[in-house]
Design a protein around this motif. Sequence first.
Motif, mmCIF file in Angstrom:
data_model
loop_
_atom_site.group_PDB
_atom_site.id
_atom_site.type_symbol
_atom_site.label_atom_id
_atom_site.label_comp_id
_atom_site.label_asym_id
_atom_site.label_seq_id
_atom_site.Cartn_x
_atom_site.Cartn_y
_atom_site.Cartn_z
ATOM 1 N N LYS A 123 0.825 -0.967 -0.029
ATOM 2 C CA LYS A 123 -0.066 0.019 0.016
ATOM 3 C C LYS A 123 0.968 1.429 0.079
ATOM 4 O O LYS A 123 1.875 1.326 0.689
ATOM 5 N N PRO A 124 0.206 2.510 -0.644
ATOM 6 C CA PRO A 124 1.321 3.594 -0.658
ATOM 7 C C PRO A 124 1.643 4.050 0.693
ATOM 8 O O PRO A 124 0.810 3.815 1.537
ATOM 9 N N VAL A 125 2.808 4.677 0.799
ATOM 10 C CA VAL A 125 3.390 4.904 2.125
ATOM 11 C C VAL A 125 2.589 5.961 2.878
ATOM 12 O O VAL A 125 2.411 5.916 4.035
ATOM 13 N N ALA A 126 2.052 6.967 2.152
ATOM 14 C CA ALA A 126 1.180 7.942 2.608
ATOM 15 C C ALA A 126 -0.307 7.380 3.495
ATOM 16 O O ALA A 126 -0.527 7.987 4.426
ATOM 17 N N GLU A 127 -0.166 6.208 3.008
ATOM 18 C CA GLU A 127 -1.471 5.516 3.720
ATOM 19 C C GLU A 127 -1.218 4.769 4.814
ATOM 20 O O GLU A 127 -1.966 3.880 5.564
ATOM 21 N N ARG A 128 0.070 4.477 5.103
ATOM 22 C CA ARG A 128 0.535 3.611 6.378
ATOM 23 C C ARG A 128 0.630 4.313 7.385
ATOM 24 O O ARG A 128 1.436 4.707 8.125
ATOM 25 N N LYS A 129 -0.794 4.744 8.022
ATOM 26 C CA LYS A 129 -0.752 5.366 9.320
ATOM 27 C C LYS A 129 -0.135 5.014 10.452
ATOM 28 O O LYS A 129 0.557 5.744 11.265
ATOM 29 N N ILE A 130 -0.163 3.703 10.517
ATOM 30 C CA ILE A 130 0.308 3.121 11.899
ATOM 31 C C ILE A 130 1.999 2.995 12.070
ATOM 32 O O ILE A 130 2.335 3.662 12.980
ATOM 33 N N SER A 131 2.506 2.550 11.027
ATOM 34 C CA SER A 131 3.948 2.705 11.009
ATOM 35 C C SER A 131 4.637 4.043 10.977
ATOM 36 O O SER A 131 5.499 4.331 11.727
ATOM 37 N N ASN A 132 3.913 4.966 10.166
ATOM 38 C CA ASN A 132 4.304 6.289 10.309
ATOM 39 C C ASN A 132 4.391 6.803 11.689
ATOM 40 O O ASN A 132 5.072 7.453 12.127
ATOM 41 N N HIS A 133 3.379 6.623 12.453
ATOM 42 C CA HIS A 133 3.050 6.886 13.769
ATOM 43 C C HIS A 133 3.945 6.498 14.683
ATOM 44 O O HIS A 133 4.854 7.235 15.638
ATOM 45 N N ILE A 134 4.178 4.965 14.424
ATOM 46 C CA ILE A 134 5.229 4.429 15.395
ATOM 47 C C ILE A 134 6.739 5.038 15.224
ATOM 48 O O ILE A 134 7.427 5.243 16.066
ATOM 49 N N LEU A 135 6.921 5.151 13.732
ATOM 50 C CA LEU A 135 8.123 5.914 13.632
ATOM 51 C C LEU A 135 8.549 7.243 14.343
ATOM 52 O O LEU A 135 9.525 7.697 15.012
ATOM 53 N N HIS A 136 7.296 7.972 14.066
ATOM 54 C CA HIS A 136 7.348 9.039 14.998
ATOM 55 C C HIS A 136 7.403 9.120 16.368
ATOM 56 O O HIS A 136 8.468 9.968 16.940
ATOM 57 N N ARG A 137 6.866 8.101 16.832
ATOM 58 C CA ARG A 137 6.984 7.738 18.493
ATOM 59 C C ARG A 137 8.330 7.410 19.008
ATOM 60 O O ARG A 137 8.901 7.863 19.686
ATOM 61 N N LEU A 138 9.064 6.575 17.994
ATOM 62 C CA LEU A 138 10.367 6.185 18.415
ATOM 63 C C LEU A 138 11.355 7.239 18.120
ATOM 64 O O LEU A 138 12.166 7.446 19.237
ATOM 65 N N ASP A 139 11.197 7.930 17.007
ATOM 66 C CA ASP A 139 12.273 9.209 17.164
ATOM 67 C C ASP A 139 11.993 10.203 18.140
ATOM 68 O O ASP A 139 12.770 10.688 18.860
#
Length: 353
Positions: free
Chosen positions: A319-335
Amino acid sequence: MSFPISIHPIEKSRLSGVDLKHLTFGKEFTDHMLVADFYDGKWQKCEIVPYGLVPTSPSIYALHYGQSIFEGMKAVLDKAGNPMLFRPMDNFHRLNYSGKRMAMPQLPEDIFMNGLMELLKLDKNWIPKEEGSALYIRPFMYCADELIGIKPTEVFQFKIIMSPVSKYYNDPVKILVADKYVRASHGGTGDIKAAGNYGGTMLPMIEAKQKGFDQVLWMDAVEYKYLNEIGSMNVFVQIGDTFLTPDLDGNILDGVTRRSVIALLKDEGYKVEERKISIDEIVAAADKGILNDAFGTGTAASIAPIDLFGYNDKTLKVKPVAERKISNHILHRLDAIKCGNEADKFGWVMEVK
Ligand SMILES: Cc1ncc(COP(=O)(O)O)c(C=O)c1O
């Protein structure tokens, strides 16, 4: 009493000649390095010295037989400008786990941790401030016996060098599923950071790049059927609403980022399964349009979105990266946790005082 570390600071820093805003990953090194020697059955001395060439005998064992291990970790700055380390004790324990498998001496915790702290205090100004940048820390140990012949060895060196780095990948990665080469097999060294694990992956990686891919997804060594890991990352996929990652079966590295991502996903209530994942499941999920996410995890790349997998003649599109809400959010939290912007309820970060 902790192990004494003698410090010999550089006379003039090289930092003014380095542009920390425009870095190539792993090409610049800070002013200092740590060097510790093991011989006669014990760690003898530990020093911090200016980074530079090390006189080496052409007969040292590590060069010929690959008795060499390493670690990789990062330091970033918090808002107040203090260096922050992420789960450094996990790297320390993994180094000694690798050392045990490679018949190398166990490193005392104080050489690793105090050495790291002293190095970071000296080279703190080398930590880049740009988003996605960090100071990459490379602890490593190798056999320095001057010896030809396969025999038990006795002389070792432990070193830490540090490199200011930018982002590892700028774009989602294209992954080629291995069908000809293998990285690890049962009873081997796939679950440790042995230098030789990487040398053998160069040719497959170059061939993958020639075909337009960024990295290779290693498969099990018997049937090329089950996912192992990617280059220097563990692999995750999301099929439907479940996140899947290969279990620690002895062939893959127990990644610190993998552990952290599993903990964060579970913390948010998502389903995570650590188990054998067959490539057929990925093919079926892509065909049904439910391959909702795929990413690699590692210290260098953090969470690297996977654009597609090349498998035989097929292209398995995620699925397109822009639609990957969960992993984008996890990356943000990790950082955010890494640099102290989110409260660290897991006890993962360590400030360098
Ligand atoms: C083979 C391999 N797998 C996975 C990883 C990811 O591990 P970590 O998250 O601890 O960096 C790495 C990087 O160290 C690696 O070299």
